[in-house]
Scaffold this motif. Sequence first.
Motif, PDB file in Angstrom:
ATOM      1  N   ILE A   5      71.482  80.655  50.920  1.00 18.38           N
ATOM      2  CA  ILE A   5      70.320  79.885  51.363  1.00 18.38           C
ATOM      3  C   ILE A   5      69.118  80.195  50.486  1.00 18.38           C
ATOM      4  O   ILE A   5      68.381  79.295  50.090  1.00 18.38           O
ATOM      5  CB  ILE A   5      70.019  80.158  52.851  1.00 18.38           C
ATOM      6  N   LEU A   6      68.919  81.470  50.137  1.00 24.01           N
ATOM      7  CA  LEU A   6      67.813  81.830  49.244  1.00 24.01           C
ATOM      8  C   LEU A   6      67.963  81.178  47.879  1.00 24.01           C
ATOM      9  O   LEU A   6      66.982  80.722  47.292  1.00 24.01           O
ATOM     10  CB  LEU A   6      67.714  83.352  49.101  1.00 24.01           C
ATOM     11  N   MET A   7      69.190  81.112  47.365  1.00 23.76           N
ATOM     12  CA  MET A   7      69.411  80.457  46.076  1.00 23.76           C
ATOM     13  C   MET A   7      69.104  78.971  46.168  1.00 23.76           C
ATOM     14  O   MET A   7      68.529  78.398  45.252  1.00 23.76           O
ATOM     15  CB  MET A   7      70.840  80.687  45.598  1.00 23.76           C
ATOM     16  N   CYS A   8      69.464  78.330  47.278  1.00 21.06           N
ATOM     17  CA  CYS A   8      69.173  76.899  47.455  1.00 21.06           C
ATOM     18  C   CYS A   8      67.668  76.661  47.524  1.00 21.06           C
ATOM     19  O   CYS A   8      67.165  75.713  46.921  1.00 21.06           O
ATOM     20  CB  CYS A   8      69.839  76.371  48.719  1.00 21.06           C
ATOM     21  N   VAL A   9      66.940  77.529  48.219  1.00 22.76           N
ATOM     22  CA  VAL A   9      65.481  77.398  48.306  1.00 22.76           C
ATOM     23  C   VAL A   9      64.862  77.581  46.930  1.00 22.76           C
ATOM     24  O   VAL A   9      63.968  76.831  46.531  1.00 22.76           O
ATOM     25  CB  VAL A   9      64.898  78.410  49.322  1.00 22.76           C
ATOM     26  N   PHE A  10      65.345  78.557  46.159  1.00 26.38           N
ATOM     27  CA  PHE A  10      64.845  78.772  44.801  1.00 26.38           C
ATOM     28  C   PHE A  10      65.090  77.534  43.947  1.00 26.38           C
ATOM     29  O   PHE A  10      64.223  77.074  43.218  1.00 26.38           O
ATOM     30  CB  PHE A  10      65.519  79.987  44.166  1.00 26.38           C
ATOM     31  N   PHE A  11      66.289  76.976  44.042  1.00 26.14           N
ATOM     32  CA  PHE A  11      66.634  75.785  43.264  1.00 26.14           C
ATOM     33  C   PHE A  11      65.713  74.621  43.611  1.00 26.14           C
ATOM     34  O   PHE A  11      65.153  73.976  42.739  1.00 26.14           O
ATOM     35  CB  PHE A  11      68.097  75.397  43.507  1.00 26.14           C
ATOM     36  N   LEU A  12      65.564  74.346  44.902  1.00 25.50           N
ATOM     37  CA  LEU A  12      64.741  73.213  45.313  1.00 25.50           C
ATOM     38  C   LEU A  12      63.271  73.414  44.959  1.00 25.50           C
ATOM     39  O   LEU A  12      62.589  72.469  44.580  1.00 25.50           O
ATOM     40  CB  LEU A  12      64.905  72.965  46.812  1.00 25.50           C
ATOM     41  N   SER A  13      62.783  74.648  45.041  1.00 21.04           N
ATOM     42  CA  SER A  13      61.390  74.888  44.669  1.00 21.04           C
ATOM     43  C   SER A  13      61.185  74.780  43.166  1.00 21.04           C
ATOM     44  O   SER A  13      60.108  74.418  42.703  1.00 21.04           O
ATOM     45  CB  SER A  13      60.928  76.263  45.178  1.00 21.04           C
ATOM     46  N   SER A  14      62.224  75.063  42.388  1.00 20.18           N
ATOM     47  CA  SER A  14      62.091  74.956  40.935  1.00 20.18           C
ATOM     48  C   SER A  14      62.036  73.503  40.472  1.00 20.18           C
ATOM     49  O   SER A  14      61.658  73.230  39.345  1.00 20.18           O
ATOM     50  CB  SER A  14      63.235  75.698  40.239  1.00 20.18           C
ATOM     51  N   ASN A  65      70.500  73.606  36.264  1.00 19.96           N
ATOM     52  CA  ASN A  65      70.815  74.015  37.629  1.00 19.96           C
ATOM     53  C   ASN A  65      71.542  72.863  38.300  1.00 19.96           C
ATOM     54  O   ASN A  65      71.158  71.702  38.137  1.00 19.96           O
ATOM     55  CB  ASN A  65      69.528  74.290  38.412  1.00 19.96           C
ATOM     56  N   THR A  66      72.577  73.181  39.058  1.00 17.95           N
ATOM     57  CA  THR A  66      73.325  72.171  39.801  1.00 17.95           C
ATOM     58  C   THR A  66      73.420  72.603  41.251  1.00 17.95           C
ATOM     59  O   THR A  66      73.795  73.731  41.537  1.00 17.95           O
ATOM     60  CB  THR A  66      74.751  71.997  39.242  1.00 17.95           C
ATOM     61  N   LEU A  67      73.093  71.693  42.151  1.00 18.97           N
ATOM     62  CA  LEU A  67      73.304  71.901  43.579  1.00 18.97           C
ATOM     63  C   LEU A  67      74.140  70.733  44.058  1.00 18.97           C
ATOM     64  O   LEU A  67      73.747  69.571  43.899  1.00 18.97           O
ATOM     65  CB  LEU A  67      71.975  71.955  44.333  1.00 18.97           C
ATOM     66  N   SER A  68      75.327  71.027  44.601  1.00 11.15           N
ATOM     67  CA  SER A  68      76.230  69.953  45.008  1.00 11.15           C
ATOM     68  C   SER A  68      76.837  70.229  46.373  1.00 11.15           C
ATOM     69  O   SER A  68      76.878  71.360  46.840  1.00 11.15           O
ATOM     70  CB  SER A  68      77.337  69.761  43.969  1.00 11.15           C
ATOM     71  N   ASN A  81      87.772  70.893  57.291  1.00  8.36           N
ATOM     72  CA  ASN A  81      86.577  71.725  57.192  1.00  8.36           C
ATOM     73  C   ASN A  81      85.346  70.843  57.158  1.00  8.36           C
ATOM     74  O   ASN A  81      85.441  69.622  57.172  1.00  8.36           O
ATOM     75  CB  ASN A  81      86.638  72.690  56.002  1.00  8.36           C
ATOM     76  N   ASN A  82      84.186  71.464  57.125  1.00  8.03           N
ATOM     77  CA  ASN A  82      82.927  70.732  57.129  1.00  8.03           C
ATOM     78  C   ASN A  82      82.302  70.649  55.750  1.00  8.03           C
ATOM     79  O   ASN A  82      81.137  70.340  55.626  1.00  8.03           O
ATOM     80  CB  ASN A  82      81.947  71.398  58.100  1.00  8.03           C
ATOM     81  N   GLY A  83      83.037  70.955  54.700  1.00  5.59           N
ATOM     82  CA  GLY A  83      82.535  70.827  53.343  1.00  5.59           C
ATOM     83  C   GLY A  83      82.129  72.152  52.736  1.00  5.59           C
ATOM     84  O   GLY A  83      82.394  73.219  53.262  1.00  5.59           O
ATOM     85  N   GLY A  84      81.468  72.038  51.600  1.00  4.65           N
ATOM     86  CA  GLY A  84      81.026  73.226  50.891  1.00  4.65           C
ATOM     87  C   GLY A  84      79.788  72.938  50.069  1.00  4.65           C
ATOM     88  O   GLY A  84      79.585  71.816  49.611  1.00  4.65           O
ATOM     89  N   LEU A  85      78.955  73.958  49.907  1.00  6.06           N
ATOM     90  CA  LEU A  85      77.773  73.881  49.054  1.00  6.06           C
ATOM     91  C   LEU A  85      78.036  74.710  47.812  1.00  6.06           C
ATOM     92  O   LEU A  85      78.598  75.803  47.893  1.00  6.06           O
ATOM     93  CB  LEU A  85      76.546  74.427  49.781  1.00  6.06           C
ATOM     94  N   ASN A  86      77.606  74.197  46.665  1.00  8.47           N
ATOM     95  CA  ASN A  86      77.848  74.880  45.405  1.00  8.47           C
ATOM     96  C   ASN A  86      76.558  74.901  44.588  1.00  8.47           C
ATOM     97  O   ASN A  86      75.883  73.882  44.467  1.00  8.47           O
ATOM     98  CB  ASN A  86      78.946  74.137  44.632  1.00  8.47           C
ATOM     99  N   TYR A  87      76.224  76.070  44.052  1.00  9.83           N
ATOM    100  CA  TYR A  87      75.097  76.195  43.127  1.00  9.83           C
ATOM    101  C   TYR A  87      75.623  76.782  41.825  1.00  9.83           C
ATOM    102  O   TYR A  87      76.381  77.751  41.840  1.00  9.83           O
ATOM    103  CB  TYR A  87      73.997  77.110  43.686  1.00  9.83           C
TER     104      TYR A  87
END
Length: 174
Positions: A5-14, A65-68, A81-87
């Motif tokens: 979650i911290l990595m996703c927040v960093f990505f989105l803020s960047s 950076n890739t967020l998928s 399953n309910n999917g997956g998040l990848n950074y």
Amino acid sequence: MNKFILMCVFFLSSLTAQASDLSLFAGWTSVGSLGTVVGQVNLSNFNVFGVRWEKDFLVVLGFENTLSFSSGSVLATAGENNGGLNYNGNLVLNLPVRRTLPYFTLGLGVLHRLGTSFPDVGSSFTFNWGAGLKLRGLLGPMGVRIDYRRVTIYGVLDENVKTHEISGGVMFTF
């Protein structure tokens, strides 16, 4: 989960920083099977979609950076399953030729699988490399991109899973 979650927040803020290009993409990932101590586990292919943001530092060198999100990442054929998040964070080598931009990429990332289906991956370290083609400025700042990525997902039932990802999307150049 908290690290992801911290990595996703960093990505989105960047994303607020000036980018060289921003891409929205969709693709397909081929998985195959996984050999384990108890036998072969067949894994399902899955779709993926997300955003890629690249900042070029030199004419030919950049960082991407890739967020998928994927609806069925690292999923056995019989499960749900309910999917997956990848950074992923990748180093990119661009080879500019007018509006055409072939490139090579290599990087590291984290995959977090949501849900409780088999195999239970949780969070896994990933390594990827690939190549692609960007066609810039086809309609003002808009263009298209085509990508091929080879991804290794570590720690799935104490083994590594290798995947092929083919994707394409719309790209905006700044």
